[in-house]
Design an enzyme around this catalytic site. Structure first.
Site, mmCIF file in Angstrom:
data_model
loop_
_atom_site.group_PDB
_atom_site.id
_atom_site.type_symbol
_atom_site.label_atom_id
_atom_site.label_comp_id
_atom_site.label_asym_id
_atom_site.label_seq_id
_atom_site.Cartn_x
_atom_site.Cartn_y
_atom_site.Cartn_z
ATOM 1 N N ASP A 134 0.624 -1.064 0.164
ATOM 2 C CA ASP A 134 -0.160 -0.007 0.076
ATOM 3 C C ASP A 134 0.832 1.166 0.134
ATOM 4 O O ASP A 134 1.889 1.326 0.407
ATOM 5 C CB ASP A 134 -0.797 -0.024 1.212
ATOM 6 C CG ASP A 134 -2.140 0.916 1.211
ATOM 7 O OD1 ASP A 134 -3.187 0.205 1.194
ATOM 8 O OD2 ASP A 134 -1.818 2.232 0.902
ATOM 9 N N HIS A 191 -19.257 9.014 2.665
ATOM 10 C CA HIS A 191 -20.190 7.955 2.705
ATOM 11 C C HIS A 191 -21.180 8.201 3.641
ATOM 12 O O HIS A 191 -20.969 8.764 4.569
ATOM 13 C CB HIS A 191 -19.423 6.506 2.856
ATOM 14 C CG HIS A 191 -18.516 6.168 1.855
ATOM 15 N ND1 HIS A 191 -17.296 5.896 1.836
ATOM 16 C CD2 HIS A 191 -19.062 6.128 0.513
ATOM 17 C CE1 HIS A 191 -16.902 5.577 0.680
ATOM 18 N NE2 HIS A 191 -17.979 5.840 -0.231
ATOM 19 N N LEU A 192 -22.481 7.664 3.523
ATOM 20 C CA LEU A 192 -23.727 8.127 4.350
ATOM 21 C C LEU A 192 -23.501 7.419 5.871
ATOM 22 O O LEU A 192 -23.346 8.453 6.714
ATOM 23 C CB LEU A 192 -24.900 7.453 3.685
ATOM 24 C CG LEU A 192 -25.954 7.716 4.344
ATOM 25 C CD1 LEU A 192 -26.389 9.516 4.677
ATOM 26 C CD2 LEU A 192 -27.283 6.915 3.736
ATOM 27 N N PHE A 228 -21.694 -3.490 -3.398
ATOM 28 C CA PHE A 228 -22.986 -2.587 -3.424
ATOM 29 C C PHE A 228 -22.157 -1.726 -2.356
ATOM 30 O O PHE A 228 -21.054 -1.204 -2.216
ATOM 31 C CB PHE A 228 -24.305 -3.114 -3.460
ATOM 32 C CG PHE A 228 -24.604 -3.673 -4.665
ATOM 33 C CD1 PHE A 228 -24.012 -4.554 -5.530
ATOM 34 C CD2 PHE A 228 -25.680 -2.902 -5.422
ATOM 35 C CE1 PHE A 228 -24.139 -4.840 -6.715
ATOM 36 C CE2 PHE A 228 -25.964 -3.197 -6.634
ATOM 37 C CZ PHE A 228 -25.335 -4.249 -7.437
ATOM 38 N N ILE A 266 2.347 0.506 -6.208
ATOM 39 C CA ILE A 266 1.991 -0.882 -6.602
ATOM 40 C C ILE A 266 2.458 -1.322 -7.810
ATOM 41 O O ILE A 266 3.047 -2.172 -8.307
ATOM 42 C CB ILE A 266 0.562 -1.130 -6.309
ATOM 43 C CG1 ILE A 266 0.162 -1.129 -4.780
ATOM 44 C CG2 ILE A 266 0.038 -2.346 -7.016
ATOM 45 C CD1 ILE A 266 -1.142 -0.656 -4.435
ATOM 46 N N LEU A 277 -0.117 4.052 0.790
ATOM 47 C CA LEU A 277 -0.511 5.016 1.986
ATOM 48 C C LEU A 277 -1.134 6.301 1.450
ATOM 49 O O LEU A 277 -1.220 7.464 2.384
ATOM 50 C CB LEU A 277 0.653 5.198 3.369
ATOM 51 C CG LEU A 277 0.937 3.962 3.972
ATOM 52 C CD1 LEU A 277 1.730 4.517 5.176
ATOM 53 C CD2 LEU A 277 -0.304 3.048 4.489
ATOM 54 N N MET A 284 -29.339 15.276 3.351
ATOM 55 C CA MET A 284 -30.123 14.067 2.508
ATOM 56 C C MET A 284 -29.965 14.730 1.077
ATOM 57 O O MET A 284 -30.617 15.603 0.958
ATOM 58 C CB MET A 284 -31.560 13.933 3.189
ATOM 59 C CG MET A 284 -31.265 13.202 4.375
ATOM 60 S SD MET A 284 -32.959 12.516 5.090
ATOM 61 C CE MET A 284 -33.957 14.072 4.897
ATOM 62 N N TYR A 314 -15.066 6.777 -12.199
ATOM 63 C CA TYR A 314 -14.608 5.800 -11.258
ATOM 64 C C TYR A 314 -15.489 4.288 -11.688
ATOM 65 O O TYR A 314 -14.424 3.417 -11.967
ATOM 66 C CB TYR A 314 -15.344 6.107 -9.808
ATOM 67 C CG TYR A 314 -15.113 5.008 -8.830
ATOM 68 C CD1 TYR A 314 -14.310 4.374 -8.441
ATOM 69 C CD2 TYR A 314 -16.479 4.253 -8.370
ATOM 70 C CE1 TYR A 314 -14.068 3.180 -7.474
ATOM 71 C CE2 TYR A 314 -16.207 3.293 -7.569
ATOM 72 C CZ TYR A 314 -15.225 2.626 -7.276
ATOM 73 O OH TYR A 314 -15.003 1.652 -6.364
ATOM 74 N N ARG A 348 -30.120 2.227 -1.337
ATOM 75 C CA ARG A 348 -29.221 1.445 -1.532
ATOM 76 C C ARG A 348 -29.133 0.333 -0.740
ATOM 77 O O ARG A 348 -29.806 -0.142 0.184
ATOM 78 C CB ARG A 348 -27.835 2.225 -0.918
ATOM 79 C CG ARG A 348 -27.619 3.397 -1.524
ATOM 80 C CD ARG A 348 -27.204 3.214 -3.060
ATOM 81 N NE ARG A 348 -26.644 4.330 -3.839
ATOM 82 C CZ ARG A 348 -27.570 5.199 -4.304
ATOM 83 N NH1 ARG A 348 -28.777 4.840 -4.632
ATOM 84 N NH2 ARG A 348 -27.024 6.380 -5.159
HETATM 85 N N1 UFG Z 1 -25.813 10.406 0.905
HETATM 86 C C1 UFG Z 1 -26.550 11.550 1.611
HETATM 87 N N2 UFG Z 1 -25.856 12.430 2.462
HETATM 88 C C2 UFG Z 1 -24.499 12.283 2.629
HETATM 89 C C3 UFG Z 1 -23.974 11.021 1.900
HETATM 90 C C4 UFG Z 1 -24.662 10.213 1.093
HETATM 91 O O1 UFG Z 1 -27.804 11.825 1.436
HETATM 92 O O2 UFG Z 1 -23.922 13.240 3.404
HETATM 93 C C5 UFG Z 1 -26.568 9.426 0.313
HETATM 94 C C6 UFG Z 1 -26.192 9.364 -1.380
HETATM 95 O O3 UFG Z 1 -26.743 10.258 -2.104
HETATM 96 C C7 UFG Z 1 -26.598 8.000 -1.644
HETATM 97 C C8 UFG Z 1 -26.636 7.155 -0.314
HETATM 98 O O4 UFG Z 1 -26.464 8.371 0.652
HETATM 99 O O5 UFG Z 1 -27.977 8.165 -2.116
HETATM 100 C C9 UFG Z 1 -25.431 6.408 -0.387
HETATM 101 O O6 UFG Z 1 -24.176 7.189 -0.618
HETATM 102 P P1 UFG Z 1 -22.775 6.745 -0.186
HETATM 103 O O7 UFG Z 1 -22.073 7.936 -0.788
HETATM 104 O O8 UFG Z 1 -22.530 6.367 1.122
HETATM 105 O O9 UFG Z 1 -22.534 5.495 -1.422
HETATM 106 P P2 UFG Z 1 -22.966 5.580 -2.854
HETATM 107 O O10 UFG Z 1 -23.999 4.719 -3.149
HETATM 108 O O11 UFG Z 1 -22.933 6.742 -3.594
HETATM 109 O O12 UFG Z 1 -21.438 4.906 -3.321
HETATM 110 C C10 UFG Z 1 -21.092 3.501 -2.873
HETATM 111 C C11 UFG Z 1 -19.682 3.629 -3.221
HETATM 112 C C12 UFG Z 1 -18.971 3.756 -4.392
HETATM 113 C C13 UFG Z 1 -19.675 2.698 -5.241
HETATM 114 C C14 UFG Z 1 -21.184 2.817 -5.215
HETATM 115 C C15 UFG Z 1 -21.899 1.695 -5.806
HETATM 116 O O13 UFG Z 1 -19.336 4.331 -2.058
HETATM 117 O O14 UFG Z 1 -17.629 3.591 -4.293
HETATM 118 O O15 UFG Z 1 -21.555 2.636 -3.916
HETATM 119 O O16 UFG Z 1 -23.006 1.373 -5.705
HETATM 120 F F1 UFG Z 1 -19.342 2.861 -6.330
#
Ligand code: UFG
Length: 320
Positions: free
Chosen positions: A31, A184-185, A166, A52, A33, A202, A138, A216
């Protein structure tokens, strides 16, 4: 098996390295880092801090039974603003790794692919046979690597498995999600529960879903890691197999926030914000193929369990 884990200082890579060690495998983590953390590399593995693409040849010359390739740039938004970072960091690095695998006759490769390869789906749950039409850079880079892996399997007899994740969440004991830039959410919502953020935004409440927020399929990182162990055992020379990994159940952003409120006991203020570019309304996996062909059985599918493990990890880190 003697295994090389690229990106083993990151979230999913460190959990997988930990599970490999728990199952008696010999693990070397490589890695750079750039986004990972040295203290996330599980004790018991050998850690090499290196680029890598540069290091893969020398490392694999030692003779490995397989490579698990996690290292990647993985921020969807960033990939749209800085595509070079993704084509270079993901595709070129993976091609260099594939060349090293070929040169040294490494028999197995397990690759972190993504649901983002599908883009906006025509049918939900999404099967592996769905058209791959990524809507962001991506996803496009991960799909390009999937294609390259198929070519190497056909031409050079590599036994390869791509796992299309997912929404990975949760933690495996001391190994969990700790991105410097958090998008991420679930980790964001837990930051609100720790009073590190005022509220969660949201992204849109006018999506074509039951409550108007995006849906999701959340999968526990330990269940995800266990699919990698099964993939290693099931890799067959000359074949490249692709499997979706999800629980097959969708949760809306609102439902995730509600679950986090229940687990943490914090009111978690939430506000509606504009939609985020590139977000599909609903992403839910059909993972029947992994269940049937790999005998994969997720054990931690309950969303409360996933959030609880993420929360325990987050609080433990907060308390040092
Ligand atoms: N969301 C919010 N508020 C936030 C963050 C996220 O409402 O502060 C929503 C997003 O719009 C989405 C859901 O929460 O609808 C999930 O969002 P994430 O960012 O947690 O995850 P994603 O679904 O965008 O993406 C994830 C991975 C990606 C991958 C994707 C494939 O992070 O790497 O799933 O499904 F490509």
């Amino acid at each position: 098996m003697k295994l090389l884990v690229t990106g083993g200082a990151g979230y999913v890579g460190s959990v997988c390295a930990a599970r490999l060690l728990e199952n008696g495998h010999e693990v070397t983590v490589v890695d750079d880092l750039s986004t990972g953390h040295a203290d996330a590399v599980p004790p018991g593995s050998t850690f090499v801090q290196a680029d890598i693409a540069e290091a893969a040849g020398d490392l694999l010359a030692d003779g490995y039974d397989g490579v698990l390739h996690f290292a990647a740039k993985s921020l969807v938004g960033e990939s749209m603003q800085d595509p070079h970072k993704y084509w270079q960091g993901n595709v070129l690095t993976s091609l260099r790794l594939l060349e090293a695998v070929r040169e040294h006759g490494t028999p197995r490769l397990v690759f972190s692919s993504t649901a983002a390869t599908y883009g906006e789906p025509d049918t939900v749950p999404i099967p592996e046979t769905a058209p791959a039409r990524p809507t962001n850079t991506y996803g496009a880079t991960k799909l390009a690597i999937d294609h390259a892996i198929s070519s190497y399997a056909t031409a050079h007899g590599l036994g390869a498995v791509s796992l299309r994740y997912f929404n990975v969440a949760g933690a495996h004991g001391a190994f969990g999600e700790r991105h410097t830039v958090e998008t991420h959410l679930i980790p964001i919502v837990l930051q609100v529960a720790l009073d590190q953020r005022e509220q969660v935004q949201m992204y849109g409440d006018d999506w074509p879903t039951e409550d108007g927020t995006c849906v999701r399929d959340y999968i526990h990182v330990t269940d995800l890691a266990d699919a990698h162990l099964l993939a290693l055992d099931n890799a067959r020379p000359g074949e490249h197999r692709i499997y979706n990994l999800g629980n097959g159940t969708g949760f809306s952003v609102q439902q995730v926030i509600e679950t986090c409120r229940a687990v943490t006991g914090h009111p978690i203020p939430a506000a509606v914000a504009p939609r985020r570019a590139g977000d599909p309304a609903t992403l839910v996996a059909a993972s029947d193929r992994a269940r049937e062909e790999l005998s994969w059985k997720p054990k931690l599918a309950d969303l409360s369990t996933i959030v609880r493990d993420a929360w325990d990890f987050t609080r433990a880190r907060q308390q040092g």
